[in-house]
Design a protein around this motif. Structure first.
Motif, mmCIF file in Angstrom:
data_model
loop_
_atom_site.group_PDB
_atom_site.id
_atom_site.type_symbol
_atom_site.label_atom_id
_atom_site.label_comp_id
_atom_site.label_asym_id
_atom_site.label_seq_id
_atom_site.Cartn_x
_atom_site.Cartn_y
_atom_site.Cartn_z
ATOM 1 N N LEU A 33 0.829 -1.202 0.000
ATOM 2 C CA LEU A 33 0.000 0.000 0.000
ATOM 3 C C LEU A 33 0.862 1.250 0.000
ATOM 4 N N ASN A 34 1.923 1.240 0.783
ATOM 5 C CA ASN A 34 2.775 2.428 0.858
ATOM 6 C C ASN A 34 3.640 2.578 -0.384
ATOM 7 N N LEU A 35 4.371 1.562 -0.740
ATOM 8 C CA LEU A 35 5.326 1.695 -1.837
ATOM 9 C C LEU A 35 4.640 1.704 -3.204
ATOM 10 N N LEU A 36 3.892 0.658 -3.517
ATOM 11 C CA LEU A 36 3.239 0.585 -4.821
ATOM 12 C C LEU A 36 2.034 1.521 -4.900
ATOM 13 N N GLY A 37 1.379 1.733 -3.766
ATOM 14 C CA GLY A 37 0.220 2.638 -3.751
ATOM 15 C C GLY A 37 0.595 4.064 -4.104
ATOM 16 N N ASN A 38 1.732 4.531 -3.614
ATOM 17 C CA ASN A 38 2.190 5.889 -3.940
ATOM 18 C C ASN A 38 2.545 6.017 -5.412
ATOM 19 N N ILE A 39 3.056 4.959 -5.985
ATOM 20 C CA ILE A 39 3.354 4.981 -7.429
ATOM 21 C C ILE A 39 2.056 4.937 -8.221
ATOM 22 N N ALA A 40 1.197 3.965 -7.895
ATOM 23 C CA ALA A 40 -0.060 3.774 -8.637
ATOM 24 C C ALA A 40 -0.970 5.001 -8.553
ATOM 25 N N ALA A 41 -0.928 5.704 -7.445
ATOM 26 C CA ALA A 41 -1.808 6.865 -7.268
ATOM 27 C C ALA A 41 -1.524 7.967 -8.284
ATOM 28 N N PHE A 42 -0.291 8.044 -8.781
ATOM 29 C CA PHE A 42 0.063 9.124 -9.698
ATOM 30 C C PHE A 42 0.207 8.686 -11.154
#
Length: 146
Positions: free
Chosen positions: A55-64
């Motif tokens: 959630l933290n690592l891939l989520g920050n990438i996926a969010a943008f």
């Protein structure tokens, strides 16, 4: 679609209680050391759990990724990879600053890095989709001429 994306992003970044976004009892938190939180999530991945790490690592990438994709679609000047990456970084900086000031979330340079990477991936996806559509359009015109 871009407007819906911005509304959803705003909700998840500032209001979603499931991601720990509350205004009560928050103090200022920030990280100015690059790779500090990324390293912490990787080193303590067994303690924190796979879901939290992803959630933290891939989520920050996926969010943008959508930001990096839609920007060149909406603004032809942003079809330059540099501009899209720059604006992804700038937008991430604004989001992180609002999180710091509003005490929702935390200001984290690692999040800015991951968000910017997401914007860059979105821009690359825009290039791939555009190339595919141009090639398909060209092939369709050729078939019609035959």
């Amino acid at each position: 679609m871009f407007g819906v994306y911005i509304i959803c992003l705003t909700y998840f970044l500032f209001f979603a209680e499931s991601t720990g976004r509350t205004f009560e009892g928050r103090t200022y938190h920030y990280n100015l050391e690059l790779f500090k939180e990324i390293r912490r999530f990787i080193v303590y991945r067994h303690t924190l759990g796979t879901k939290a790490v992803l959630l933290n690592l891939l989520g920050n990438i996926a969010a943008f990724v959508p930001f990096g994709f839609f920007l060149p679609v909406l603004y032809p000047k942003c079809r330059s990879f540099f501009y899209t990456v720059f604006f992804s970084f700038e937008f991430s900086l604004i989001v992180e600053t609002i999180q710091l000031v509003s005490k929702v979330g935390s200001f984290d340079v690692d999040d800015m890095l991951l968000n910017t990477i997401g914007g860059a991936i979105g821009c690359l996806l825009f290039y791939l989709v555009r190339k595919f559509l141009i090639r398909r359009n060209y092939e369709t015109k050729e078939k019609k001429q035959l």
